[in-house]
Write a protein that holds these residues in place. Structure first.
Motif, PDB file in Angstrom:
ATOM      1  N   VAL A   1      37.034  63.530  45.667  1.00 57.46           N
ATOM      2  CA  VAL A   1      36.620  61.904  45.893  1.00 57.46           C
ATOM      3  C   VAL A   1      38.060  61.096  46.139  1.00 57.46           C
ATOM      4  CG1 VAL A   1      35.588  59.900  44.701  1.00 57.46           C
ATOM      5  CG2 VAL A   1      34.770  62.381  44.425  1.00 57.46           C
ATOM      6  N   ILE A   2      38.884  61.389  45.363  1.00 62.88           N
ATOM      7  CA  ILE A   2      40.130  60.558  45.504  1.00 62.88           C
ATOM      8  C   ILE A   2      40.840  60.980  47.014  1.00 62.88           C
ATOM      9  CG2 ILE A   2      42.601  60.310  44.885  1.00 62.88           C
ATOM     10  CD1 ILE A   2      41.626  61.228  41.966  1.00 62.88           C
ATOM     11  N   LEU A   3      40.837  62.181  47.487  1.00 65.95           N
ATOM     12  CA  LEU A   3      41.223  62.456  48.786  1.00 65.95           C
ATOM     13  C   LEU A   3      40.623  61.728  49.912  1.00 65.95           C
ATOM     14  CD1 LEU A   3      43.151  64.215  50.576  1.00 65.95           C
ATOM     15  CD2 LEU A   3      41.377  65.947  50.464  1.00 65.95           C
ATOM     16  N   PHE A   4      39.280  61.659  49.686  1.00 64.24           N
ATOM     17  CA  PHE A   4      38.456  61.048  50.925  1.00 64.24           C
ATOM     18  C   PHE A   4      38.571  59.473  50.843  1.00 64.24           C
ATOM     19  CE2 PHE A   4      36.840  65.290  51.305  1.00 64.24           C
ATOM     20  CZ  PHE A   4      36.936  65.456  52.805  1.00 64.24           C
ATOM     21  N   SER A   5      38.628  59.039  49.521  1.00 65.28           N
ATOM     22  CA  SER A   5      38.737  57.698  49.385  1.00 65.28           C
ATOM     23  C   SER A   5      39.884  56.970  49.908  1.00 65.28           C
ATOM     24  CB  SER A   5      38.538  57.394  47.837  1.00 65.28           C
ATOM     25  OG  SER A   5      37.507  57.832  47.400  1.00 65.28           O
ATOM     26  N   VAL A   6      41.066  57.775  49.855  1.00 62.99           N
ATOM     27  CA  VAL A   6      42.363  57.336  50.358  1.00 62.99           C
ATOM     28  C   VAL A   6      42.583  57.893  51.811  1.00 62.99           C
ATOM     29  CG1 VAL A   6      43.375  56.981  48.112  1.00 62.99           C
ATOM     30  CG2 VAL A   6      43.807  58.965  49.538  1.00 62.99           C
ATOM     31  N   GLN A   7      41.638  58.370  52.589  1.00 66.81           N
ATOM     32  CA  GLN A   7      41.777  59.004  53.659  1.00 66.81           C
ATOM     33  C   GLN A   7      42.327  57.910  54.696  1.00 66.81           C
ATOM     34  OE1 GLN A   7      41.555  62.360  54.471  1.00 66.81           O
ATOM     35  NE2 GLN A   7      42.241  61.898  56.450  1.00 66.81           N
ATOM     36  N   ARG A   8      41.586  56.783  54.821  1.00 63.73           N
ATOM     37  CA  ARG A   8      41.994  55.760  55.918  1.00 63.73           C
ATOM     38  C   ARG A   8      43.339  55.533  55.745  1.00 63.73           C
ATOM     39  NH1 ARG A   8      38.724  50.274  57.127  1.00 63.73           N
ATOM     40  NH2 ARG A   8      40.224  49.535  58.634  1.00 63.73           N
ATOM     41  N   TYR A   9      43.941  55.336  54.679  1.00 61.39           N
ATOM     42  CA  TYR A   9      45.481  54.841  54.446  1.00 61.39           C
ATOM     43  C   TYR A   9      46.280  56.055  54.471  1.00 61.39           C
ATOM     44  CZ  TYR A   9      42.669  51.120  52.473  1.00 61.39           C
ATOM     45  OH  TYR A   9      41.547  50.329  52.226  1.00 61.39           O
ATOM     46  N   ALA A  10      45.720  57.296  54.287  1.00 61.89           N
ATOM     47  CA  ALA A  10      46.620  58.517  54.105  1.00 61.89           C
ATOM     48  C   ALA A  10      46.787  59.124  55.563  1.00 61.89           C
ATOM     49  CB  ALA A  10      45.881  59.747  53.231  1.00 61.89           C
ATOM     50  N   THR A  11      45.848  58.669  56.505  1.00 58.61           N
ATOM     51  CA  THR A  11      46.368  59.155  57.788  1.00 58.61           C
ATOM     52  C   THR A  11      47.562  58.668  58.390  1.00 58.61           C
ATOM     53  OG1 THR A  11      44.892  57.520  58.533  1.00 58.61           O
ATOM     54  CG2 THR A  11      44.011  59.549  58.327  1.00 58.61           C
ATOM     55  N   SER A  12      47.925  57.687  57.746  1.00 59.84           N
ATOM     56  CA  SER A  12      49.009  56.877  58.567  1.00 59.84           C
ATOM     57  C   SER A  12      50.360  56.956  57.687  1.00 59.84           C
ATOM     58  CB  SER A  12      48.906  55.455  58.978  1.00 59.84           C
ATOM     59  OG  SER A  12      48.457  54.720  57.546  1.00 59.84           O
ATOM     60  N   LYS A  13      50.132  57.385  56.336  1.00 60.14           N
ATOM     61  CA  LYS A  13      51.390  57.238  55.609  1.00 60.14           C
ATOM     62  C   LYS A  13      51.599  58.657  54.752  1.00 60.14           C
ATOM     63  CE  LYS A  13      50.467  52.063  54.321  1.00 60.14           C
ATOM     64  NZ  LYS A  13      49.506  51.540  54.044  1.00 60.14           N
TER      65      LYS A  13
END
Length: 676
Positions: free
Chosen positions: A114-126
């Protein structure tokens, strides 16, 4: 080959007309992304294969069916990978804390996903900045633990390199050995998931790192685990975590979970890329795509898909709760992708690479034979968990098939109903209505002819714009279309009509979220360049050639607008008429009827000024949104697919032109129903 099935399919479509929905016009062969070949004797077999693929409707459907099957398996694989990776990494708690129950492992795995997919949008760039160092530490841990176990328990495990042992193993119990092949496959898979999102790195660097770092560390890790099992035959569960030295267990446990999250993230981004390619080739409903990086085009985020993947992953974990059942489903998905990739690479070797027939046969026989054997073994575990994956993949396959089938019927219907050039000539340059100042962008999906919806605009609207551009946004089977080659223009009828056709071409890696004002500026700039280039070409032709292209002026009627401007008015569309002999003067929105052949510079300046004036008046988007329904005499399944499933998908997807955020005041959308 993860996510490369659509790239392979687009490569075949680029070299042969095998797509059921035409995605390429003749002029697109001039794009720099297409590469022409010099005639050589080796082309003969390639030409025969091309002719066979283009002439056989059955082969076209078979190619499409295979790519849809492979893509559904790949997306299913992307659902299984996070569930498998995170669940197996968290299961190490049972070794570190002996009283840990499986329920605790499942809850922690669910929380991490749940944490991984919740920050997926921000994780893709950072998170990408931490990707390389984290994986380097992880592979070094694998190799170091393997060396530690080999030095502690002895080098007996190196006997596994002797091929005689696999023969002895199959000789003792052939059926059990065959069943174990599906599990053995998991030892080799998963490592390539690390490179699913590294498309912005040179291919050679990825190959070097795989050979020099990934492969040796994996081999050492498995050799160390084999040595541990030989010394501890009863410790068959959680072998990796049980073989870790006690002093470094918790650091390695944290690194293992971090690597599992990274692998899950890269697979998710790879699914985003695969779906973007499938959308570009008309095999999946259009969805909102967010680009999360200004530097790297491959870093994208699809919100709807992200949350559906999360729900699917959680469903698999809660349903099976065990890494063994999830692993059975993982093997089926992985092998399905491998088999489809082998089939398409074989076609490319024959059609494009023009490889020697011996190499082709050696490749397809060797790889396909091994993959089919492993796949048959994996299918034996359908009852143990593989059934859920097959159901999930079947649903994805049906969505893509229905969308492609409905899109093809819609396109064929639009092509059949388009207006003829004879009708446009009969109406004259004024199109049987008033030509008001402004730029009208008629958006449709056909690349040739005048769409039928334009006739509806002529009969329904009190006036039509002085410049009409039929815009068609096309997705071509190349990764990127250069901006200088984005727009392809062509005149519709003669110069006095002020009607043009514009094909806006995008590759499957191009960003389409342009603002409507930017799109209009680029389109008008391209139109001006087209008119200038046309004038130069006409000036190089003979006087007779130019005269033969011009049509005689069409007499029209004149009205005076409230502001004093003069406009042409003709009889209604499709009506027989006997127009007056009065000719529209130069003050009209149409170009002057007297067009001297030799005075190209003056005509060019007049037309460019006319375009500039129309631009200042503003642009209006006239959008064609056709609806198709199955005829009453159609078979039941066709009615079900077209009237319900395809209609639902189309009503809930995004149109290519809608990605520009066009204001409602500048847009008019009309829907026409066609029965297919």
């Amino acid at each position: 080959m993860r996510g490369g099935i659509f790239a392979l399919y687009s490569l075949i479509c680029r070299n042969a007309k095998v797509s059921l929905i035409p995605n390429q016009v003749h002029s697109e062969k001039r794009m720099s992304s297409f590469r022409l070949k010099l005639p050589t004797p080796e082309l003969e077999r390639s030409i025969k294969v091309k002719e066979k693929l283009e002439s056989s409707l059955l082969l076209k459907k078979l190619l499409l069916g295979l790519v849809l099957f492979g893509t559904s398996m790949f997306i299913s694989n992307g659902v299984i990978t996070p569930a498998m990776s995170v669940l197996s990494a968290v299961s190490g708690l049972k070794v570190g804390i002996h009283n840990t129950s499986q329920d605790v492992v499942v809850m922690i795995s669910v929380a991490l996903l749940v944490i991984l997919f919740s920050v997926q949008r921000y994780a893709t760039s950072k998170v990408g900045f931490a990707l390389g160092p984290s994986l380097l530490v992880w592979f070094c841990c694998l190799g170091g633990i393997g060396i530690y176990n080999l030095s502690l328990f002895g080098p007996t495990a190196f006997k596994a390199f002797n091929p005689l042992y696999i023969i002895y193993y199959f000789g003792r119990n052939p059926f059990q050995a065959w069943l174990s092949l599906g599990g053995c496959l998991l030892c080799a898979t998963g490592s390539e998931a690390i490179f699913s999102n590294l498309c912005h790195f040179p291919v050679r660097y990825v190959q070097y790192m795989f050979v020099l770092l990934v492969l040796p560390c994996l081999v050492l890790a498995y050799l160390g685990q084999a040595a541990f099992l030989i010394a501890n035959p009863k410790s068959s569960e959680q072998v990796f975590f049980s073989s870790i030295p006690i002093g470094v267990f918790w650091p390695v446990f944290l690194v293992a979970n971090l690597a599992a999250l990274i692998a899950s993230r890269t697979m998710t981004v790879a699914i985003f890329q695969c779906l973007k390619q499938s959308i570009a080739l008309g095999c999946f409903p259009r969805l909102k795509i967010v680009h999360t990086s200004r530097k790297f085009m491959a870093k994208i985020y699809i919100p709807v898909v992200n949350w559906l993947l999360l729900l699917s992953c959680l469903g698999f974990i809660v349903l099976f709760r065990s890494i063994y059942d999830v692993g059975n489903a993982y093997a089926i998905a992985e092998l399905g992708v491998m088999i489809m990739a082998t089939v398409y690479v074989t076609i490319i070797m024959l059609l494009i690479w023009e490889s020697n027939i011996v190499k082709v046969l050696s490749f397809v026989i060797t790889f396909l034979f091994l993959e089919l054997i492993f796949f048959s073994s994996a299918l034996s575990s359908v009852g143990d968990g593989g059934w859920a994956l097959l159901i999930f993949a079947s649903v994805l396959f049906m969505i893509m098939f229905i969308w492609n089938y409905g899109s093809k019927l819609k396109y064929d219907s639009e092509v059949k109903q388009k207006l003829s050039k004879d009708l446009m000539r009969k109406l004259g340059p004024n199109l049987g209505t008033i030509r008001a100042p402004g730029l009208g962008l008629v958006c449709s999906d056909i690349v040739k002819g005048v769409p039928a919806i334009f006739g509806h605009f002529l009969t329904s609207l009190p006036a039509i714009h002085s410049i009409i551009v039929f815009v068609c946004i096309r997705n071509v089977p190349v990764p990127v279309v250069p901006q200088s080659e984005r727009f392809l223009f062509q005149r519709v009828c003669s110069r006095g009509y002020h009607m043009f056709r514009c094909i806006a071409r995008y590759g499957y890696k191009d960003k389409k979220q342009e603002h409507h004002s930017v799109f209009e500026c680029l389109l008008i700039e391209g139109l001006e360049k087209f008119i200038q280039r046309e004038a130069v070409e006409l000036s190089l032709q003979s006087e007779d050639d130019v005269d033969s292209d011009e049509e005689p002026p069409t007499p029209v009627k004149i009205i005076t607008a409230p502001n004093g401007s003069l406009y042409s008015l003709d009889v209604p569309l499709l009506a027989d008429y006997a127009p007056s002999t009065e000719v529209i003067p130069e003050a009209s929105c149409s170009t002057p009827q007297h067009d001297p052949v030799l005075d190209y510079a003056q005509n060019l300046e007049l037309e460019l000024a006319f375009i500039k004036q129309s631009k200042q008046s503003g642009a209006v988007y006239l959008i064609d949104s056709p609806i198709i329904k199955a005829r009453k005499d159609s078979w039941f399944f066709k009615k079900l697919m077209i009237n319900y499933f395809f209609a639902f998908l189309r009503n809930n997807c995004r149109r290519a032109i809608m990605l520009m955020s066009i204001p409602h005041s500048n847009m008019m959308q009309v829907r026409m129903t066609s029965y297919v």
